[in-house]
Motif scaffolding. Structure first.
Motif, mmCIF file in Angstrom:
data_model
loop_
_atom_site.group_PDB
_atom_site.id
_atom_site.type_symbol
_atom_site.label_atom_id
_atom_site.label_comp_id
_atom_site.label_asym_id
_atom_site.label_seq_id
_atom_site.Cartn_x
_atom_site.Cartn_y
_atom_site.Cartn_z
ATOM 1 N N ILE A 60 100.718 74.852 -29.241
ATOM 2 C CA ILE A 60 101.964 75.145 -28.529
ATOM 3 C C ILE A 60 101.743 75.155 -27.018
ATOM 4 N N THR A 61 100.627 75.709 -26.564
ATOM 5 C CA THR A 61 100.425 75.982 -25.145
ATOM 6 C C THR A 61 99.526 74.990 -24.428
ATOM 7 N N GLY A 62 98.698 74.269 -25.160
ATOM 8 C CA GLY A 62 97.659 73.472 -24.525
ATOM 9 C C GLY A 62 96.429 74.338 -24.340
ATOM 10 N N GLY A 63 95.565 73.942 -23.440
ATOM 11 C CA GLY A 63 94.336 74.701 -23.207
ATOM 12 C C GLY A 63 93.205 74.210 -24.082
ATOM 13 N N CYS A 64 92.092 74.910 -23.996
ATOM 14 C CA CYS A 64 90.934 74.537 -24.808
ATOM 15 C C CYS A 64 90.313 75.798 -25.410
ATOM 16 N N ILE A 65 89.709 75.621 -26.563
ATOM 17 C CA ILE A 65 89.066 76.724 -27.278
ATOM 18 C C ILE A 65 87.563 76.605 -27.087
ATOM 19 N N SER A 66 86.951 77.716 -26.717
ATOM 20 C CA SER A 66 85.491 77.725 -26.573
ATOM 21 C C SER A 66 84.899 78.791 -27.490
ATOM 22 N N ASN A 67 83.654 78.559 -27.888
ATOM 23 C CA ASN A 67 82.913 79.532 -28.691
ATOM 24 C C ASN A 67 82.289 80.557 -27.761
ATOM 25 N N LYS A 68 82.285 81.802 -28.185
ATOM 26 C CA LYS A 68 81.573 82.819 -27.432
ATOM 27 C C LYS A 68 80.216 83.023 -28.095
ATOM 28 N N LYS A 69 79.213 83.301 -27.298
ATOM 29 C CA LYS A 69 77.861 83.508 -27.829
ATOM 30 C C LYS A 69 77.828 84.761 -28.685
ATOM 31 N N ASN A 70 77.298 84.627 -29.891
ATOM 32 C CA ASN A 70 77.160 85.748 -30.805
ATOM 33 C C ASN A 70 75.691 86.172 -30.807
ATOM 34 N N TYR A 71 75.420 87.307 -30.182
ATOM 35 C CA TYR A 71 74.038 87.766 -30.061
ATOM 36 C C TYR A 71 73.529 88.463 -31.322
ATOM 37 N N LYS A 72 74.432 88.876 -32.204
ATOM 38 C CA LYS A 72 74.030 89.528 -33.456
ATOM 39 C C LYS A 72 74.832 88.918 -34.607
ATOM 40 N N PRO A 73 74.468 87.720 -35.033
ATOM 41 C CA PRO A 73 75.254 86.999 -36.040
ATOM 42 C C PRO A 73 75.468 87.744 -37.351
ATOM 43 N N GLY A 74 74.510 88.503 -37.805
ATOM 44 C CA GLY A 74 74.683 89.239 -39.054
ATOM 45 C C GLY A 74 75.586 90.446 -38.908
ATOM 46 N N LYS A 75 75.730 90.918 -37.691
ATOM 47 C CA LYS A 75 76.478 92.140 -37.434
ATOM 48 C C LYS A 75 77.886 91.876 -36.895
ATOM 49 N N HIS A 76 78.050 90.787 -36.140
ATOM 50 C CA HIS A 76 79.336 90.482 -35.516
ATOM 51 C C HIS A 76 79.874 89.149 -36.020
ATOM 52 N N LYS A 77 81.200 89.062 -36.080
ATOM 53 C CA LYS A 77 81.840 87.797 -36.415
ATOM 54 C C LYS A 77 81.745 86.850 -35.232
#
Length: 136
Positions: A50-67
């Motif tokens: 709807i808006t445009g823009g771009c999606i970026s991944n954020k760094k996950n420093y604790k993959p087992g603990k955080h989504k």
């Protein structure tokens, strides 16, 4: 953008988004940007359609603990202004509504298209930024 989409996007920005000024490059003046962070990529993909823009991944420093987390960044001026114009009536968080109006009403006035500023123009631009960040 339909009215119900504008209201929905305003709600998401009120809850998980930001309306701010940022520098894209070190020697550049700040420009408006809308960001929305979420762990739900499907939501951001829908908003992006709807808006445009771009999606970026954020760094996950604790993959087992955080989504995994993602951010929708709307940086292109015409997209930012279009979104702000559409959602402003539906924003409920006072600071975000004031920031949206401040950008819509003042940004073009203090921004030279060629990026070159006289001393007076530069003072106006810096005052605009200072007053923007003072909005509570």
């Amino acid at each position: 953008m339909k009215v119900y989409e504008a209201a929905y996007i305003a709600g998401v920005i009120d809850g998980e988004g930001s309306i701010t000024l940022t520098r894209m490059h070190a020697r550049e003046h700040r420009r408006p940007v809308i960001t929305i962070a979420s762990t739900d990529k499907e939501l951001l993909t829908y908003l992006q359609s709807i808006t445009g823009g771009c999606i970026s991944n954020k760094k996950n420093y604790k993959p087992g603990k955080h989504k995994n987390s993602f951010t929708l960044n709307i940086k292109v001026k015409r997209e930012v202004f279009y979104v702000l114009e559409m959602i402003e009536p539906y924003l409920r968080i006072n600071q975000k509504k004031k920031r949206a109006l401040w950008i819509l009403n003042n940004y073009d006035r203090v921004t030279n298209r060629n990026g070159k500023y006289t001393n007076d123009d530069l003072l106006d631009k810096l005052k605009f930024e200072e007053e923007f960040f003072a909005i509570k």
